[in-house]
Design a protein around this motif. Structure first.
Motif, PDB file in Angstrom:
ATOM      1  N   ASN A 375      21.423  -6.248  58.179  1.00 47.72           N
ATOM      2  CA  ASN A 375      20.023  -6.693  58.136  1.00 47.72           C
ATOM      3  C   ASN A 375      19.320  -6.446  59.461  1.00 47.72           C
ATOM      4  O   ASN A 375      18.208  -5.911  59.501  1.00 47.72           O
ATOM      5  N   ASN A 379      16.516  -3.602  59.934  1.00 49.22           N
ATOM      6  CA  ASN A 379      15.160  -3.961  60.383  1.00 49.22           C
ATOM      7  C   ASN A 379      14.765  -3.129  61.592  1.00 49.22           C
ATOM      8  O   ASN A 379      13.652  -2.616  61.661  1.00 49.22           O
ATOM      9  N   ALA A 380      15.707  -3.005  62.550  1.00 44.01           N
ATOM     10  CA  ALA A 380      15.404  -2.254  63.782  1.00 44.01           C
ATOM     11  C   ALA A 380      15.021  -0.812  63.432  1.00 44.01           C
ATOM     12  O   ALA A 380      14.050  -0.263  63.975  1.00 44.01           O
ATOM     13  N   LYS A 429       6.729 -12.354  55.977  1.00 37.69           N
ATOM     14  CA  LYS A 429       6.686 -10.958  56.445  1.00 37.69           C
ATOM     15  C   LYS A 429       5.549 -10.823  57.430  1.00 37.69           C
ATOM     16  O   LYS A 429       4.408 -11.157  57.115  1.00 37.69           O
ATOM     17  N   GLY A 436      10.119  -4.474  51.960  1.00 36.47           N
ATOM     18  CA  GLY A 436      11.117  -5.510  52.286  1.00 36.47           C
ATOM     19  C   GLY A 436      10.687  -6.810  51.629  1.00 36.47           C
ATOM     20  O   GLY A 436       9.505  -7.050  51.415  1.00 36.47           O
ATOM     21  N   GLY A 438      11.319  -9.970  52.737  1.00 38.65           N
ATOM     22  CA  GLY A 438      10.986 -11.081  53.632  1.00 38.65           C
ATOM     23  C   GLY A 438      12.031 -12.178  53.606  1.00 38.65           C
ATOM     24  O   GLY A 438      11.793 -13.275  54.096  1.00 38.65           O
ATOM     25  N   GLY A 440      15.513 -11.319  54.283  1.00 43.59           N
ATOM     26  CA  GLY A 440      16.698 -10.844  55.011  1.00 43.59           C
ATOM     27  C   GLY A 440      17.020 -11.684  56.235  1.00 43.59           C
ATOM     28  O   GLY A 440      18.156 -12.163  56.391  1.00 43.59           O
ATOM     29  N   ALA A 442      15.977 -14.682  57.009  1.00 47.35           N
ATOM     30  CA  ALA A 442      16.252 -16.084  56.658  1.00 47.35           C
ATOM     31  C   ALA A 442      17.722 -16.234  56.271  1.00 47.35           C
ATOM     32  O   ALA A 442      18.410 -17.165  56.721  1.00 47.35           O
TER      33      ALA A 442
HETATM   34  P1  ADP Z   1      11.849  -7.807  55.562  1.00 48.77           P
HETATM   35  O1  ADP Z   1      12.572  -7.609  54.285  1.00 48.77           O
HETATM   36  O2  ADP Z   1      10.367  -7.845  55.412  1.00 48.77           O
HETATM   37  O3  ADP Z   1      12.315  -6.897  56.659  1.00 48.77           O
HETATM   38  P2  ADP Z   1      13.112  -9.860  57.120  1.00 48.77           P
HETATM   39  O4  ADP Z   1      13.371 -11.285  56.795  1.00 48.77           O
HETATM   40  O5  ADP Z   1      14.275  -9.001  57.409  1.00 48.77           O
HETATM   41  O6  ADP Z   1      12.205  -9.297  55.968  1.00 48.77           O
HETATM   42  O7  ADP Z   1      12.143  -9.852  58.373  1.00 48.77           O
HETATM   43  C1  ADP Z   1      11.012 -10.665  58.364  1.00 48.77           C
HETATM   44  C2  ADP Z   1       9.882 -10.023  59.146  1.00 48.77           C
HETATM   45  O8  ADP Z   1      10.214  -9.961  60.520  1.00 48.77           O
HETATM   46  C3  ADP Z   1       9.587  -8.616  58.749  1.00 48.77           C
HETATM   47  O9  ADP Z   1       8.700  -8.564  57.667  1.00 48.77           O
HETATM   48  C4  ADP Z   1       9.004  -8.010  60.015  1.00 48.77           C
HETATM   49  O10 ADP Z   1       7.618  -8.257  60.067  1.00 48.77           O
HETATM   50  C5  ADP Z   1       9.648  -8.805  61.121  1.00 48.77           C
HETATM   51  N1  ADP Z   1      10.741  -8.049  61.783  1.00 48.77           N
HETATM   52  C6  ADP Z   1      12.076  -8.224  61.628  1.00 48.77           C
HETATM   53  N2  ADP Z   1      12.772  -7.372  62.424  1.00 48.77           N
HETATM   54  C7  ADP Z   1      11.869  -6.645  63.103  1.00 48.77           C
HETATM   55  C8  ADP Z   1      11.948  -5.602  64.098  1.00 48.77           C
HETATM   56  N3  ADP Z   1      13.135  -5.146  64.537  1.00 48.77           N
HETATM   57  N4  ADP Z   1      10.791  -5.104  64.580  1.00 48.77           N
HETATM   58  C9  ADP Z   1       9.602  -5.557  64.151  1.00 48.77           C
HETATM   59  N5  ADP Z   1       9.451  -6.518  63.234  1.00 48.77           N
HETATM   60  C10 ADP Z   1      10.561  -7.074  62.712  1.00 48.77           C
END
Ligand code: ADP
Length: 490
Positions: A375, A379-380, A429, A436, A438, A440, A442
């Protein structure tokens, strides 16, 4: 019907105040009555006391001396306005009065009878005259040197004017008591109204909010700067939060539906292309491309469904952890290896120096931790534009020998300071442009908490994001503190 707080106030407070006021009124009435009556008694006593100076030194045959001295005394008596004075002969007959009006012989004079019997020669009486008039009297008998009675002086005061003054004072006291009670009731009811009314309105609004009408919270008045005001604020904040959550949930559903539709459309499109094309006419390259899209998109679908299932498990507390002693470095190496292709497809440089060191083990569920790594790394990569860099590092330093850290830094879009505290919330998000669900972070954060570790995010818009995962290293006996098959509750 009186109910609720008003009834409680009436039973608890008002009844006590009512009792106190009644007690005060009754005490004051008794005191006033006593003071007035006592003042009459004092006047009578004072008059009687001065008699010893006027009538003294009588010999055995001095009845006539007494009578003439008494006449003088009565004539010169200076308190005629306050009380009547009468002279009584030894036979008990009134011979002289200050009013000139001799009472009938049937009029009883109990104080005279008592005074004769008493050693000090005084007696007091309070009661009603034969005419029904209330009165108080005091008699002093005058004796000669042989202690024989030569006569008596009787003072008498009509209690009618005094009783009417007592009545007036009592009425004033009762009136003040009633006014006080009325004021207490009015101020109490006003105060209760100021509590009950907003609370009643608030509970109506809460019921509307519960029905899903969040706009009802706008009707909450913020008039009071006290506990009621705090309650109003809390309910209106609660409504706003509920509305946001509801909105996030709805967005989540439409986002997930969209995420499911995209791969399904690709799969369906390619499957149809392959079916429609005549057998053997589809060239090998197109066939392979179609198949790889179908496989990739199916894998994506599986990923989304897995994530949703996990989320469902977490919500209902059915997720179980299978903990064991594990090598976190090896697990992270494998995850990096898995995601290398994904990073290169996205045009992101994934920097990671494989490390041959042997780190102390940690105690955890390898599959769930791998999920956390995926996750964070995903995300990165996702939030870093083409040409950007994602750097990952496992750190075990002598300065912090109790923890192992995994740090993932990217040069992506970053997170705005107002979103940063909320990105770990479910459905939240910050970046709506990138796909995504939103959930992951959590899920990842909850898994980290369950491992007694932490997931920290530092970020700056346009600068990039750094996620630090901290794990406590395995300690002897940790199995007992972190039993297997724990349930996660989000
Ligand atoms: P998602 O499925 O939208 O990625 P996550 O729970 O993994 O949901 O992340 C929540 C929110 O945190 C994302 O929608 C994003 O806006 C922000 N986020 C998470 N990781 C990063 C990152 N490495 N760089 C920028 N924003 C991030």
């Amino acid at each position: 019907m009186i109910r609720g707080i008003t009834k409680r106030w009436m039973l608890n407070t008002l009844s006590v105040i009512f009792t106190i006021i009644v007690l005060i009124v009754v005490s004051l009435i008794l005191i006033v009555t006593y003071v007035f009556q006592n003042s009459v008694e004092t006047q009578l006593n004072a008059a009687c006391n001065e008699l010893s100076l006027v009538f003294s030194g009588y010999t055995s045959d001095s009845y006539n001396d007494f009578t003439s001295a008494a006449r003088d005394y009565v004539e010169n008596f200076d308190q005629k306005e306050k009380m009547g004075v009468m002279v009584i002969n030894p036979a008990g007959r009134v011979v002289i009065t200050s009013t000139g009006f001799v009472p009938s012989e049937s009029e009883k004079m109990p104080d005279f009878e008592d005074a004769k019997k008493r050693k000090d020669g005084y007696a007091f009486w309070s009661g009603k005259l034969s005419s029904g008039e209330p009165a108080m009297s005091e008699t002093r008998v005058i004796t000669n040197e042989n202690d024989a009675i030569v006569g008596a002086i009787r003072y008498i005061v009509s209690m009618e004017p005094i009783n009417s003054r007592i009545l007036l004072a009592d009425s004033a006291i009762i009136l003040i008591g009633v006014i006080m009670l009325t004021l207490v009731v009015i101020s109490g009811l006003l105060f209760i109204r100021s509590i009950v009314k907003p609370i009643r309105r608030l509970s109506e609004t809460a019921a509307q909010i519960a029905q899903g009408d969040f706009s009802a919270s706008e009707k909450i008045e913020h008039k009071y700067d006290d506990e009621i005001g705090d309650l109003c604020k809390a309910v209106s904040n609660m409504a706003k939060d509920l509305q946001t959550t509801e909105q996030m949930k709805n967005d989540f559903i439409s986002r997930v539906s969209h995420e499911l539709r995209t791969p399904l459309t690709a799969i369906k499109g390619w499957a149809e292309t392959m079916q429609l094309s005549e057998r053997g006419t589809l060239d090998r390259r197109t066939f392979d491309r179609g198949m790889s899209v179908i496989i990739k998109e199916s894998a994506r679908l599986t990923g989304i469904v897995e994530e949703l299932l996990d989320f469902g498990r977490i919500q209902s507390g059915r997720m179980v952890l299978i903990n064991e002693k594990m090598d976190i470095l090896a697990e992270f190496d494998e995850t990096i290896y898995m995601l290398k292709e994904r990073a290169s497809e996205a045009g992101v440089h994934l920097l990671y120096d494989e490390d041959d060191s042997i780190y102390p083990p940690i105690y955890g569920d390898r599959n769930r931790l791998r999920q956390v790594f995926i996750n964070v790394l995903d995300n990165a990569i996702k939030y870093t534009p083409k040409g950007g860099v994602v750097a990952a590092q496992v750190i075990y330093s002598k300065d912090e020998p109790d923890v192992i850290k995994i740090v993932v830094t990217d040069s992506g879009c970053g997170i705005a300071p107002e979103d940063l505290p909320r990105v770990k919330e479910k459905f939240y998000k910050a970046n709506q442009k990138v796909g995504g669900s939103g959930i992951g972070l959590a899920v990842a954060d909850e898994i980290m908490n369950l491992h007694h570790g932490s997931l920290n995010i530092e970020s700056g818009v346009g600068v990039g994001t750094t996620v630090t995962l901290t794990f406590p290293i395995y300690k002897e006996g940790q199995e007992k503190q972190m039993p297997e098959n724990q349930n996660i509750k989000l």
